[in-house]
Design an enzyme around this catalytic site. Structure first.
Site, PDB file in Angstrom:
ATOM      1  N   GLY A 185      65.536   8.938  39.977  1.00 23.78           N
ATOM      2  CA  GLY A 185      66.054  10.149  39.365  1.00 23.78           C
ATOM      3  C   GLY A 185      66.007  11.277  40.378  1.00 23.78           C
ATOM      4  O   GLY A 185      65.244  11.211  41.353  1.00 23.78           O
TER       5      GLY A 185
ATOM      6  N   CYS B 266      56.902  11.176  42.106  1.00 18.27           N
ATOM      7  CA  CYS B 266      57.936  12.206  42.261  1.00 18.27           C
ATOM      8  C   CYS B 266      58.281  12.333  43.733  1.00 18.27           C
ATOM      9  O   CYS B 266      57.387  12.378  44.577  1.00 18.27           O
ATOM     10  CB  CYS B 266      57.426  13.541  41.716  1.00 18.27           C
ATOM     11  SG  CYS B 266      58.641  14.870  41.840  1.00 18.27           S
ATOM     12  N   LEU B 267      59.561  12.391  44.022  1.00 18.67           N
ATOM     13  CA  LEU B 267      60.003  12.500  45.417  1.00 18.67           C
ATOM     14  C   LEU B 267      59.525  13.807  46.057  1.00 18.67           C
ATOM     15  O   LEU B 267      59.441  13.897  47.274  1.00 18.67           O
ATOM     16  CB  LEU B 267      61.533  12.392  45.500  1.00 18.67           C
ATOM     17  CG  LEU B 267      62.094  11.022  45.070  1.00 18.67           C
ATOM     18  CD1 LEU B 267      63.618  11.076  44.985  1.00 18.67           C
ATOM     19  CD2 LEU B 267      61.656   9.932  46.042  1.00 18.67           C
TER      20      LEU B 267
ATOM     21  N   HIS C  20      61.903  19.383  35.917  1.00 11.34           N
ATOM     22  CA  HIS C  20      62.247  20.000  37.203  1.00 11.34           C
ATOM     23  C   HIS C  20      63.213  21.168  37.003  1.00 11.34           C
ATOM     24  O   HIS C  20      63.082  22.208  37.642  1.00 11.34           O
ATOM     25  CB  HIS C  20      62.918  18.975  38.128  1.00 11.34           C
ATOM     26  CG  HIS C  20      61.970  18.089  38.887  1.00 11.34           C
ATOM     27  ND1 HIS C  20      61.001  18.564  39.742  1.00 11.34           N
ATOM     28  CD2 HIS C  20      61.879  16.733  38.956  1.00 11.34           C
ATOM     29  CE1 HIS C  20      60.349  17.553  40.288  1.00 11.34           C
ATOM     30  NE2 HIS C  20      60.853  16.409  39.826  1.00 11.34           N
TER      31      HIS C  20
ATOM     32  N   GLN D 149      65.391  19.902  43.030  1.00  9.76           N
ATOM     33  CA  GLN D 149      64.721  19.262  44.170  1.00  9.76           C
ATOM     34  C   GLN D 149      65.523  19.339  45.464  1.00  9.76           C
ATOM     35  O   GLN D 149      64.983  19.136  46.543  1.00  9.76           O
ATOM     36  CB  GLN D 149      64.434  17.786  43.844  1.00  9.76           C
ATOM     37  CG  GLN D 149      63.375  17.612  42.766  1.00  9.76           C
ATOM     38  CD  GLN D 149      63.209  16.156  42.399  1.00  9.76           C
ATOM     39  OE1 GLN D 149      64.016  15.601  41.665  1.00  9.76           O
ATOM     40  NE2 GLN D 149      62.171  15.517  42.935  1.00  9.76           N
TER      41      GLN D 149
ATOM     42  N   HIS E  48      61.128  13.887  32.837  1.00 10.80           N
ATOM     43  CA  HIS E  48      60.636  14.296  34.159  1.00 10.80           C
ATOM     44  C   HIS E  48      61.689  15.166  34.876  1.00 10.80           C
ATOM     45  O   HIS E  48      61.359  16.216  35.435  1.00 10.80           O
ATOM     46  CB  HIS E  48      60.314  13.025  34.964  1.00 10.80           C
ATOM     47  CG  HIS E  48      59.881  13.231  36.379  1.00 10.80           C
ATOM     48  ND1 HIS E  48      58.622  12.886  36.849  1.00 10.80           N
ATOM     49  CD2 HIS E  48      60.548  13.710  37.462  1.00 10.80           C
ATOM     50  CE1 HIS E  48      58.538  13.169  38.148  1.00 10.80           C
ATOM     51  NE2 HIS E  48      59.698  13.673  38.549  1.00 10.80           N
ATOM     52  N   GLU E  49      62.950  14.726  34.833  1.00  7.51           N
ATOM     53  CA  GLU E  49      64.020  15.484  35.525  1.00  7.51           C
ATOM     54  C   GLU E  49      64.306  16.806  34.821  1.00  7.51           C
ATOM     55  O   GLU E  49      64.547  17.825  35.471  1.00  7.51           O
ATOM     56  CB  GLU E  49      65.309  14.661  35.604  1.00  7.51           C
ATOM     57  CG  GLU E  49      65.194  13.294  36.266  1.00  7.51           C
ATOM     58  CD  GLU E  49      64.443  13.281  37.571  1.00  7.51           C
ATOM     59  OE1 GLU E  49      64.347  14.338  38.236  1.00  7.51           O
ATOM     60  OE2 GLU E  49      63.913  12.225  37.935  1.00  7.51           O
TER      61      GLU E  49
HETATM   62  O1  GNR Z   1      61.791   8.004  41.808  1.00  8.55           O
HETATM   63  C1  GNR Z   1      61.112   8.430  40.872  1.00  8.55           C
HETATM   64  N1  GNR Z   1      60.350   7.554  40.178  1.00  8.55           N
HETATM   65  C2  GNR Z   1      59.715   7.886  38.995  1.00  8.55           C
HETATM   66  C3  GNR Z   1      58.751   7.011  38.530  1.00  8.55           C
HETATM   67  C4  GNR Z   1      58.105   7.270  37.355  1.00  8.55           C
HETATM   68  C5  GNR Z   1      58.420   8.396  36.623  1.00  8.55           C
HETATM   69  C6  GNR Z   1      59.361   9.288  37.083  1.00  8.55           C
HETATM   70  C7  GNR Z   1      60.014   9.034  38.256  1.00  8.55           C
HETATM   71  S1  GNR Z   1      61.215  10.138  38.818  1.00  8.55           S
HETATM   72  C8  GNR Z   1      61.090   9.869  40.546  1.00  8.55           C
HETATM   73  C9  GNR Z   1      62.155  10.646  41.294  1.00  8.55           C
HETATM   74  C10 GNR Z   1      61.900  12.120  41.107  1.00  8.55           C
HETATM   75  O2  GNR Z   1      61.056  12.743  41.665  1.00  8.55           O
HETATM   76  N2  GNR Z   1      62.668  12.721  40.246  1.00  8.55           N
HETATM   77  O3  GNR Z   1      62.488  14.017  39.994  1.00  8.55           O
HETATM   78 NI    NI Z   2      60.393  14.408  40.380  1.00  9.43          NI
END
Ligand code: GNR
Ligand code: NI
Length: 167
Positions: free
Chosen positions: A46, A91-92, A137, A51, A133-134
């Site tokens: 995601g 999270c990246l 952000h 980001q 999660h997204e």
């Molecule tokens: O790549 C991602 N893996 C992930 C794993 C578990 C829960 C959420 C995520 S999202 C993350 C990519 C990211 O940072 N998206 O904002």
């Molecule tokens: Ni993230």
């Protein structure tokens, strides 16, 4: 297409609240393509526009095995949520750290596609985790905000240490 730079904690720009997308033009479609390229290359499942330092309500996801089920949500809103689940998130923008977070098990979302066409869709399980999660952000919120202060500082210190070692 071009790969974009992903902001990393503690960059204060990760706290920016995204504005609604109002113009559905070629530049928006290019941004969507660049966000997918960036997400797949990372690799991640995601990516929120926040980001990549674009403060518009736009996110992309693909949790399929073969990376062939891309999902684009523009101006997403949660209409309903139900149940709970605990999932180990990464999270990246926080390379190398992972933590359990509790979220809704199912979410019903209203959004628009890259052409501006409105739709509704339900997500469950890991996809529901990713949407939430997204969307966080886009509101300037990140997954470590859900952790206890003690756990958060432990993980962030660990991340700093790794960053220094690799620098
Ligand atoms: O790549 C991602 N893996 C992930 C794993 C578990 C829960 C959420 C995520 S999202 C993350 C990519 C990211 O940072 N998206 O904002
Ligand atoms: Ni993230």
């Amino acid at each position: 297409m071009s790969k974009l730079t992903i902001l990393e904690f503690p960059d204060p720009r990760l706290r920016t609240k995204a504005q609604p997308v109002t113009v559905f033009d070629a530049a928006l479609k290019q941004l969507v393509a660049d966000m997918f390229e960036t997400m797949y290359a990372a690799p991640g499942v995601g990516l929120a526009a926040t980001q990549v330092n674009v403060h518009q309500q736009l996110l992309v996801m693909d949790m399929s095995e073969d990376s062939d089920q891309p999902i684009v949500l523009v101006n997403p809103r949660i209409l309903e949520k139900s149940g709970e689940q605990v999932y180990q998130e990464g999270c990246l923008s926080f390379p190398g750290i992972y933590a359990d977070v509790e979220r809704a098990l199912r979410v019903k979302v209203a959004a628009q596609d890259a052409d501006g066409t409105p739709f509704e869709r339900e997500f469950e399980g890991p996809l529901a985790v990713c949407v939430q999660h997204e969307m966080d952000h886009l509101a300037g919120k990140v997954f470590v905000d859900y952790l206890s202060p003690l756990k958060r500082s432990l993980l962030l210190k660990r991340m700093e240490k790794k960053r220094k070692q690799s620098a």
